[in-house]
Design a protein around this motif. Structure first.
Motif, PDB file in Angstrom:
ATOM      1  N   ALA A 139       0.842  -1.207   0.000  1.00  0.00           N
ATOM      2  CA  ALA A 139       0.000   0.000   0.000  1.00  0.00           C
ATOM      3  C   ALA A 139       0.874   1.254   0.000  1.00  0.00           C
ATOM      4  O   ALA A 139       1.813   1.375   0.786  1.00  0.00           O
ATOM      5  CB  ALA A 139      -0.911   0.000   1.218  1.00  0.00           C
ATOM      6  N   ARG A 140       0.526   2.212  -0.877  1.00  0.00           N
ATOM      7  CA  ARG A 140       1.296   3.448  -0.977  1.00  0.00           C
ATOM      8  C   ARG A 140       0.468   4.687  -0.677  1.00  0.00           C
ATOM      9  O   ARG A 140       0.989   5.789  -0.699  1.00  0.00           O
ATOM     10  CB  ARG A 140       1.898   3.575  -2.386  1.00  0.00           C
ATOM     11  N   ARG A 141      -0.834   4.485  -0.430  1.00  0.00           N
ATOM     12  CA  ARG A 141      -1.715   5.611  -0.109  1.00  0.00           C
ATOM     13  C   ARG A 141      -2.555   5.264   1.105  1.00  0.00           C
ATOM     14  O   ARG A 141      -2.901   4.096   1.339  1.00  0.00           O
ATOM     15  CB  ARG A 141      -2.626   5.942  -1.299  1.00  0.00           C
ATOM     16  N   ARG A 142      -2.915   6.293   1.855  1.00  0.00           N
ATOM     17  CA  ARG A 142      -3.664   6.076   3.086  1.00  0.00           C
ATOM     18  C   ARG A 142      -5.077   5.556   2.810  1.00  0.00           C
ATOM     19  O   ARG A 142      -5.627   4.788   3.603  1.00  0.00           O
ATOM     20  CB  ARG A 142      -3.735   7.376   3.890  1.00  0.00           C
ATOM     21  N   ASN A 143      -5.655   5.969   1.683  1.00  0.00           N
ATOM     22  CA  ASN A 143      -7.012   5.512   1.402  1.00  0.00           C
ATOM     23  C   ASN A 143      -7.066   4.004   1.132  1.00  0.00           C
ATOM     24  O   ASN A 143      -8.116   3.385   1.246  1.00  0.00           O
ATOM     25  CB  ASN A 143      -7.602   6.288   0.221  1.00  0.00           C
ATOM     26  N   VAL A 144      -5.918   3.405   0.775  1.00  0.00           N
ATOM     27  CA  VAL A 144      -5.871   1.952   0.581  1.00  0.00           C
ATOM     28  C   VAL A 144      -6.132   1.238   1.905  1.00  0.00           C
ATOM     29  O   VAL A 144      -6.804   0.197   1.947  1.00  0.00           O
ATOM     30  CB  VAL A 144      -4.502   1.533   0.000  1.00  0.00           C
ATOM     31  N   VAL A 202      10.398   2.228   7.989  1.00  0.00           N
ATOM     32  CA  VAL A 202       9.666   3.207   7.198  1.00  0.00           C
ATOM     33  C   VAL A 202       8.678   2.467   6.302  1.00  0.00           C
ATOM     34  O   VAL A 202       8.987   1.410   5.771  1.00  0.00           O
ATOM     35  CB  VAL A 202      10.643   4.070   6.357  1.00  0.00           C
ATOM     36  N   THR A 203       7.484   3.011   6.155  1.00  0.00           N
ATOM     37  CA  THR A 203       6.458   2.412   5.311  1.00  0.00           C
ATOM     38  C   THR A 203       6.428   3.095   3.942  1.00  0.00           C
ATOM     39  O   THR A 203       7.009   4.167   3.762  1.00  0.00           O
ATOM     40  CB  THR A 203       5.074   2.533   5.971  1.00  0.00           C
ATOM     41  N   ASN A 204       5.734   2.467   3.016  1.00  0.00           N
ATOM     42  CA  ASN A 204       5.616   3.054   1.681  1.00  0.00           C
ATOM     43  C   ASN A 204       4.948   4.420   1.716  1.00  0.00           C
ATOM     44  O   ASN A 204       5.268   5.311   0.924  1.00  0.00           O
ATOM     45  CB  ASN A 204       4.823   2.118   0.768  1.00  0.00           C
ATOM     46  N   ILE A 205       4.001   4.576   2.632  1.00  0.00           N
ATOM     47  CA  ILE A 205       3.294   5.854   2.742  1.00  0.00           C
ATOM     48  C   ILE A 205       4.260   6.964   3.142  1.00  0.00           C
ATOM     49  O   ILE A 205       4.275   8.049   2.558  1.00  0.00           O
ATOM     50  CB  ILE A 205       2.142   5.740   3.756  1.00  0.00           C
ATOM     51  N   SER A 206       5.099   6.700   4.125  1.00  0.00           N
ATOM     52  CA  SER A 206       6.080   7.700   4.554  1.00  0.00           C
ATOM     53  C   SER A 206       7.117   7.967   3.463  1.00  0.00           C
ATOM     54  O   SER A 206       7.591   9.098   3.304  1.00  0.00           O
ATOM     55  CB  SER A 206       6.780   7.233   5.833  1.00  0.00           C
ATOM     56  N   LEU A 207       7.486   6.921   2.727  1.00  0.00           N
ATOM     57  CA  LEU A 207       8.455   7.108   1.650  1.00  0.00           C
ATOM     58  C   LEU A 207       7.922   8.049   0.576  1.00  0.00           C
ATOM     59  O   LEU A 207       8.651   8.910   0.067  1.00  0.00           O
ATOM     60  CB  LEU A 207       8.803   5.755   1.025  1.00  0.00           C
ATOM     61  N   LEU A 208       6.644   7.895   0.238  1.00  0.00           N
ATOM     62  CA  LEU A 208       6.060   8.775  -0.775  1.00  0.00           C
ATOM     63  C   LEU A 208       5.950  10.215  -0.277  1.00  0.00           C
ATOM     64  O   LEU A 208       6.018  11.155  -1.071  1.00  0.00           O
ATOM     65  CB  LEU A 208       4.691   8.248  -1.193  1.00  0.00           C
ATOM     66  N   SER A 250      11.952  -1.381  -4.325  1.00  0.00           N
ATOM     67  CA  SER A 250      12.293  -0.367  -5.329  1.00  0.00           C
ATOM     68  C   SER A 250      11.971   1.044  -4.863  1.00  0.00           C
ATOM     69  O   SER A 250      12.718   1.989  -5.147  1.00  0.00           O
ATOM     70  CB  SER A 250      11.564  -0.669  -6.641  1.00  0.00           C
ATOM     71  N   LEU A 251      10.868   1.204  -4.136  1.00  0.00           N
ATOM     72  CA  LEU A 251      10.498   2.540  -3.665  1.00  0.00           C
ATOM     73  C   LEU A 251      11.508   3.056  -2.646  1.00  0.00           C
ATOM     74  O   LEU A 251      11.921   4.227  -2.691  1.00  0.00           O
ATOM     75  CB  LEU A 251       9.097   2.511  -3.056  1.00  0.00           C
ATOM     76  N   LEU A 252      11.931   2.205  -1.731  1.00  0.00           N
ATOM     77  CA  LEU A 252      12.937   2.599  -0.742  1.00  0.00           C
ATOM     78  C   LEU A 252      14.231   3.010  -1.425  1.00  0.00           C
ATOM     79  O   LEU A 252      14.864   4.003  -1.049  1.00  0.00           O
ATOM     80  CB  LEU A 252      13.186   1.449   0.236  1.00  0.00           C
ATOM     81  N   ALA A 253      14.639   2.257  -2.452  1.00  0.00           N
ATOM     82  CA  ALA A 253      15.880   2.583  -3.166  1.00  0.00           C
ATOM     83  C   ALA A 253      15.770   3.937  -3.870  1.00  0.00           C
ATOM     84  O   ALA A 253      16.714   4.733  -3.853  1.00  0.00           O
ATOM     85  CB  ALA A 253      16.201   1.482  -4.172  1.00  0.00           C
ATOM     86  N   ILE A 255      13.803   6.565  -3.123  1.00  0.00           N
ATOM     87  CA  ILE A 255      13.800   7.688  -2.174  1.00  0.00           C
ATOM     88  C   ILE A 255      15.165   7.835  -1.516  1.00  0.00           C
ATOM     89  O   ILE A 255      15.653   8.953  -1.305  1.00  0.00           O
ATOM     90  CB  ILE A 255      12.699   7.482  -1.109  1.00  0.00           C
ATOM     91  N   GLY A 256      15.807   6.720  -1.187  1.00  0.00           N
ATOM     92  CA  GLY A 256      17.155   6.791  -0.628  1.00  0.00           C
ATOM     93  C   GLY A 256      18.124   7.463  -1.578  1.00  0.00           C
ATOM     94  O   GLY A 256      18.997   8.237  -1.161  1.00  0.00           O
ATOM     95  N   ALA A 257      17.968   7.190  -2.889  1.00  0.00           N
ATOM     96  CA  ALA A 257      18.834   7.811  -3.891  1.00  0.00           C
ATOM     97  C   ALA A 257      18.593   9.315  -3.983  1.00  0.00           C
ATOM     98  O   ALA A 257      19.534  10.087  -4.230  1.00  0.00           O
ATOM     99  CB  ALA A 257      18.602   7.154  -5.245  1.00  0.00           C
ATOM    100  N   TYR A 258      17.355   9.753  -3.803  1.00  0.00           N
ATOM    101  CA  TYR A 258      17.070  11.191  -3.839  1.00  0.00           C
ATOM    102  C   TYR A 258      17.871  11.944  -2.777  1.00  0.00           C
ATOM    103  O   TYR A 258      18.287  13.087  -2.989  1.00  0.00           O
ATOM    104  CB  TYR A 258      15.580  11.449  -3.607  1.00  0.00           C
ATOM    105  N   TYR A 259      18.068  11.309  -1.620  1.00  0.00           N
ATOM    106  CA  TYR A 259      18.695  12.005  -0.487  1.00  0.00           C
ATOM    107  C   TYR A 259      20.158  11.618  -0.278  1.00  0.00           C
ATOM    108  O   TYR A 259      20.801  12.166   0.622  1.00  0.00           O
ATOM    109  CB  TYR A 259      17.918  11.685   0.802  1.00  0.00           C
ATOM    110  N   HIS A 260      20.702  10.724  -1.080  1.00  0.00           N
ATOM    111  CA  HIS A 260      22.017  10.171  -0.751  1.00  0.00           C
ATOM    112  C   HIS A 260      23.144  11.207  -0.804  1.00  0.00           C
ATOM    113  O   HIS A 260      24.150  11.054  -0.122  1.00  0.00           O
ATOM    114  CB  HIS A 260      22.340   8.980  -1.667  1.00  0.00           C
ATOM    115  N   ASP A 261      22.973  12.254  -1.583  1.00  0.00           N
ATOM    116  CA  ASP A 261      24.052  13.246  -1.733  1.00  0.00           C
ATOM    117  C   ASP A 261      23.716  14.609  -1.130  1.00  0.00           C
ATOM    118  O   ASP A 261      24.295  15.620  -1.543  1.00  0.00           O
ATOM    119  CB  ASP A 261      24.384  13.431  -3.224  1.00  0.00           C
TER     120      ASP A 261
END
Length: 438
Positions: A139-144, A202-208, A250-253, A255-261
């Motif tokens: 699940a990636r959205r709260r409404n799910v 961390v959950t998918n919701i927080s990652l998004l 894949s989602l964790l990877a 988002i992690g890449a967005y912040y890695h630098d």
């Protein structure tokens, strides 16, 4: 089994017997808990499923069972027992359906034992838990979650009707069963951030939510270090595609890449992707000073991430994405400046580490190196990109940067193919448009 595993096993048993004595239901809880722990240790032999994670699962199990016992003690309707809670929380926090199914079976047996071995409750708990786990998986959205609660409520009503042979004994019971799924899904939405903080996950919701480019760190990166920002986006795309190919998160990877630098925000002009073509800040610096500036972006990134309360799983990407790699460019410059009789210790030009411990961070490490190297190619071609990708992945493997994670040679081959496909699409050949004559 190591000594720490025996100690953890003893702790689980002590907790289980303590709960059994407090709740006065014989040996049901300790037997179920011990069986669950043994099954989890047998099924998950990998290092990423560590002892502390099993302790968190035991904590969730005891919490749900205690709530069920409190409902019975205070003479509340027994159908208000938290049937789907354990399955929903375990899937969303740990992203593992097998664990959720095992915990659902254990909680079904225990809830039935608390209420006088009621088979009716055990079956409702089992079916609703399995349905809840399947519905919130990924699940990636709260409404799910709310939708899953509504469906679980309907499933519980159907199971209740089937168990009573279609005889509507008490309509209020079916209303309670439906409300059970809806109410607990709302409660889970509220308490989910608390468990993320307690368990350091961390959950998918927080990652998004972290993927929002209006996040202060990403917004600063876009304005103050546009080259690093663009680099992070491409690394995120490469990492997401590669993790999908090998079955990692894949989602964790991404988002992690967005912040890695983000550590480059303190001195963006010292990194090649943000420099002007005419000159470099490192032209006037010694190799030793230059490598200190470059390597320091790890420490500064970790501090920046913690200051902005990033989840520890994201901070790990910042800290581990170079492992103990060699800062090769400035190491070569240092070798060129010394005399033949002098030596330059390689250890002084290596990142402090540690090396990646998860597949996702290892993929980001590879994507980071591959993207930077491809960007430096004068005329990228499909064959050149293929050769470069295989060379970089082989070098990281030989250097031992992938020794602490679970990537296999088959995984590395899949990752290389994904990198080649994506980078060939980014740096594809373009036709030259002729000038339009007036």
């Amino acid at each position: 089994m190591e000594l720490r595993h025996y100690a953890a096993f003893g702790l689980y048993s002590a907790v289980a017997f303590g709960c059994s004595w407090i709740l006065d239901i014989n040996l049901v809880i300790p037997v179920v808990l011990v069986c669950l722990v043994m099954l989890l240790r047998f099924i998950h032999r990998s290092e990423d499923f560590k002892t502390y994670r099993i302790l968190y699962l035991v904590f969730l199990f005891v919490l749900v069972i205690s709530a069920s016992f409190a409902i019975r003690i205070y003479n509340a309707p027994v159908l208000f027992s938290p049937f789907p809670v354990l399955a929903m929380l375990s899937v969303m926090l740990f992203n593992d359906l097998i664990v959720a199914f095992l915990l659902t079976v254990g909680s079904s047996i225990t809830i039935a034992a608390i209420n006088g071995n009621d088979f009716y409750l055990a079956l409702i708990c089992l079916v609703s838990g399995i349905a809840a786990a399947l519905l919130v998986d990924g699940a990636r959205r709260r409404n799910v979650i709310i939708r899953a609660g509504i469906i679980v409520g309907v499933v519980q009503v159907v199971v209740g009707i089937l168990l009573t042979n279609f005889r509507l004994l008490d309509p209020n019971q079916y209303l309670i069963l439906f409300s059970n799924g809806v109410i607990y899904s709302v409660i889970i939405l509220g308490i989910l951030p608390v468990f993320e903080m307690l368990f350091g996950t961390v959950t998918n919701i927080s990652l998004l939510e972290l993927a929002d480019f209006n996040h202060p760190l990403l917004h600063r990166l876009m304005l103050e270090a546009p080259g690093t920002y663009h680099h992070s986006l491409i690394v995120g795309n490469l990492s997401e595609a590669a993790c999908s190919a090998i079955g990692a998160n894949s989602l964790l990877a991404r988002i992690g890449a967005y912040y890695h630098d983000i550590g480059k925000l303190n001195k963006p002009e010292y990194f090649s992707e943000n420099q002007e073509l005419a000159a470099s800040k490192h032209d006037t610096l010694s190799p030793t000073i230059s490598k200190m500036v470059i390597m320091n972006h790890i420490k500064e990134g970790v501090e920046l991430g913690r200051r902005h309360h990033l989840n520890p799983r994201i901070v790990d990407f910042i800290q581990h994405h170079h492992g103990t790699s060699l800062v090769y460019y400035f190491y070569r410059r240092a070798l060129e400046r010394v005399e033949d009789t002098q030596e330059v210790p390689e250890e002084g030009f290596r990142y402090p580490g540690p090396r990646p411990r998860t597949k996702e961070i290892a993929v980001v490490l590879l994507a980071d190196s591959v993207e930077a190297a491809t960007r430096s190619m004068k005329s990228p071609s499909p064959d050149g990109i293929r050769e470069l990708v295989h060379k970089i992945i082989n070098n990281k493997f030989i250097d031992g940067q992938l020794d602490d994670c679970d990537l296999t040679l088959k995984d590395l081959e899949k990752i290389a193919n994904v990198f080649i496909h994506v980078l060939s699409g980014i740096y594809h050949t373009r036709i030259t448009y002729p000038d339009q004559k007036k």
